[in-house]
Design a protein around this motif. Structure first.
Motif, short mmCIF file in Angstrom:
data_model
loop_
_atom_site.label_atom_id
_atom_site.label_comp_id
_atom_site.label_asym_id
_atom_site.label_seq_id
_atom_site.Cartn_x
_atom_site.Cartn_y
_atom_site.Cartn_z
N ASN A 266 -20.96 38.55 86.21
CA ASN A 266 -19.76 38.15 86.96
C ASN A 266 -19.34 39.22 87.96
N ILE A 267 -19.44 40.49 87.53
CA ILE A 267 -19.07 41.59 88.42
C ILE A 267 -19.99 41.62 89.64
N LEU A 268 -21.30 41.46 89.42
CA LEU A 268 -22.26 41.46 90.53
C LEU A 268 -22.01 40.32 91.50
N ARG A 269 -21.70 39.14 90.98
CA ARG A 269 -21.61 37.95 91.82
C ARG A 269 -20.27 37.81 92.52
N HIS A 270 -19.19 38.27 91.88
CA HIS A 270 -17.87 37.93 92.41
C HIS A 270 -16.96 39.14 92.70
N ALA A 271 -17.12 40.24 91.98
CA ALA A 271 -16.08 41.29 92.01
C ALA A 271 -16.14 42.18 93.25
N GLN A 272 -17.36 42.37 93.82
CA GLN A 272 -17.54 43.33 94.91
C GLN A 272 -17.05 44.73 94.49
N ALA A 273 -17.39 45.11 93.28
CA ALA A 273 -16.92 46.38 92.73
C ALA A 273 -17.88 47.51 93.06
N THR A 274 -17.36 48.74 93.04
CA THR A 274 -18.18 49.93 93.24
C THR A 274 -18.21 50.81 91.98
N GLU A 275 -17.29 50.54 91.02
CA GLU A 275 -17.24 51.32 89.79
C GLU A 275 -17.04 50.37 88.60
N VAL A 276 -17.78 50.62 87.53
CA VAL A 276 -17.67 49.81 86.31
C VAL A 276 -17.62 50.76 85.12
N THR A 277 -16.66 50.54 84.22
CA THR A 277 -16.53 51.32 82.99
C THR A 277 -16.83 50.42 81.80
N LEU A 278 -17.70 50.90 80.91
CA LEU A 278 -18.07 50.14 79.71
C LEU A 278 -17.93 51.05 78.49
N ASN A 279 -17.16 50.59 77.52
CA ASN A 279 -16.92 51.37 76.30
C ASN A 279 -17.18 50.47 75.09
N VAL A 280 -18.11 50.89 74.24
CA VAL A 280 -18.41 50.17 72.99
C VAL A 280 -18.27 51.17 71.85
N SER A 281 -17.28 50.96 70.99
CA SER A 281 -17.03 51.93 69.93
C SER A 281 -16.49 51.22 68.70
N LYS A 282 -16.62 51.87 67.55
CA LYS A 282 -16.12 51.34 66.30
C LYS A 282 -14.88 52.12 65.90
N ARG A 283 -13.77 51.41 65.74
CA ARG A 283 -12.51 52.03 65.37
C ARG A 283 -12.03 51.43 64.05
N SER A 284 -11.94 52.26 63.04
CA SER A 284 -11.54 51.81 61.71
C SER A 284 -12.47 50.68 61.27
N ASN A 285 -11.93 49.49 61.08
CA ASN A 285 -12.73 48.36 60.59
C ASN A 285 -12.99 47.32 61.66
N GLU A 286 -13.01 47.73 62.93
CA GLU A 286 -13.26 46.78 63.99
C GLU A 286 -14.09 47.42 65.11
N LEU A 287 -14.82 46.56 65.81
CA LEU A 287 -15.62 46.98 66.96
C LEU A 287 -14.80 46.71 68.21
N PHE A 288 -14.68 47.72 69.07
CA PHE A 288 -13.87 47.62 70.28
C PHE A 288 -14.79 47.66 71.49
N LEU A 289 -14.64 46.66 72.36
CA LEU A 289 -15.45 46.55 73.58
C LEU A 289 -14.50 46.48 74.77
N HIS A 290 -14.66 47.42 75.71
CA HIS A 290 -13.80 47.49 76.90
C HIS A 290 -14.68 47.50 78.15
N ILE A 291 -14.41 46.59 79.07
CA ILE A 291 -15.15 46.49 80.34
C ILE A 291 -14.14 46.46 81.47
N ARG A 292 -14.30 47.36 82.44
CA ARG A 292 -13.36 47.43 83.56
C ARG A 292 -14.13 47.60 84.87
N ASP A 293 -13.65 46.96 85.93
CA ASP A 293 -14.22 47.18 87.26
C ASP A 293 -13.10 47.34 88.27
N ASN A 294 -13.43 47.95 89.41
CA ASN A 294 -12.43 48.17 90.46
C ASN A 294 -12.61 47.18 91.60
N GLY A 295 -13.08 45.97 91.29
CA GLY A 295 -13.35 44.97 92.31
C GLY A 295 -12.10 44.29 92.84
#
Length: 344
Positions: A266-295
């Protein structure tokens, strides 16, 4: 004003109300006795002195007793509020324990039972997701045919039309080379922009051709491979943070990988972004996924955006199949933020 609306101050105000009513009642009784019987021991000065002392002492005791007696109630309500917040964030293993038979203790125990039921439902959802993954493997051939049909539609709707437009624009530019060079130059700029857009669309479509099952790689390695390929084919700067020791079931890894794959497409096709942040981590008893773009972002309340956001709908469905929560925030020209929490 909000502070005085709390349970503690309402408790104190209820004591003041009782003091006021008691004071009025005592004053009425004493004045009635004084007027009707005129006893020698009862004087008007004595009545008002008694009422004044009673009022002062009652107010002091009301503040102290109300503040102390409401402390336990406020503490229990705070525990219940925190527990409900934990449930809302997907942490169903939290619980509270009250030792007495107080009404709030019964509510706390009912909330504990609710958390256990929610936790059981999450496990059922994840078990169903595992079973669905197994069924998906047996239906691989039909899935391949469906994916080919979808890619064919996307190629026809996007890249094919853009290539046709490039052909028409380039032919028009050639005809204008001799008679109107400036117009031909402007048309060639449009051709270059359209070809860049077609190239971006093609990269996004090729991204969907990656294997669903990570080719046997663990999730962190598969994500790094995907990002390295995109770095070579696009001008986007990636900031990646992944817990390398993640241990997840095969079905969870496949769903999470497809969610990341869909979001990057979606970022490639629509966002016209130049920066993307991806964070995949396990916090306590849950998996946390964060995706951000500056599009360029988009308006979440727009009906047109909701109708065309097939990729976002798919990501949300995959998250919910794992018992997780999917949250997206975006505004025009302010980028897009996606947060996903999945119980482990």
């Amino acid at each position: 004003m909000k502070r005085f609306a709390s349970i503690r101050y309402r408790y104190i105000f209820s004591h003041f109300h009782a003091v006021f009513l008691t004071t009025i009642t005592l004053l009425s009784i004493l004045l009635t006795i004084y007027v009707l019987f005129h006893p020698a021991w009862l004087t008007s000065e004595g009545i008002f002195l008694f009422i004044l002392l009673y009022l002062v002492l009652s107010c002091i005791f009301s503040i102290y007793i109300g503040f102390k007696s409401s402390g336990d109630l406020k503490e229990r309500l705070d525990y219940i509020s925190v527990l409900i917040t934990q449930f809302a964030n997907g942490n169903y293993t939290s619980s509270i324990h009250f030792k007495d038979a107080y009404e709030l203790s019964r509510i706390g125990n009912e909330l504990n039972d609710l958390g256990k039921k929610l936790q059981s439902q999450v496990k059922s959802l994840q078990r169903m997701a595992d079973e669905k993954g197994e069924l998906a493997k047996t239906a691989h051939k039909s899935a391949v045919i469906e994916e080919r049909q979808r890619l064919a539609r996307d190629l026809h709707d996007a890249v094919s039309q853009q290539l046709f437009a490039l052909t028409m624009m380039s032919e028009a530019a050639v005809k204008q080379l001799e008679t109107n060079p400036e117009l031909a130059k402007e048309q060639m700029r449009d051709v270059a922009a359209a070809s860049l857009q077609a190239q971006t669309e093609m990269r996004a479509l090729l991204l969907h051709l990656r294997p669903v099952h990570l080719s046997g790689d663990p999730l962190p390695k598969g994500i790094h491979k995907l990002i390295n390929e995109l770095k070579q084919k696009s001008q986007i700067d990636f900031e990646i943070t992944i817990d390398e020791d993640l241990v997840l079931s095969e079905t969870k890894e496949e769903h999470i990988f497809r969610i990341i794959q869909e979001s990057l497409s979606n970022i490639l096709r629509h966002a016209q972004a130049t920066e993307v942040t991806l964070n995949v981590s396990k916090r306590s008893n849950e998996l946390f996924l964060h995706i951000r773009d500056n599009g360029k972002g988009f308006d979440l309340s727009s009906d047109a955006e909701r109708k065309t956001s097939y990729g976002l709908k798919t990501m949300k469905e995959r998250s919910e199949e794992l018992g997780g929560t999917f949250t997206i925030r975006s505004n025009v020209n302010e980028g897009t933020y996606i947060d996903i929490r999945i119980p482990c």
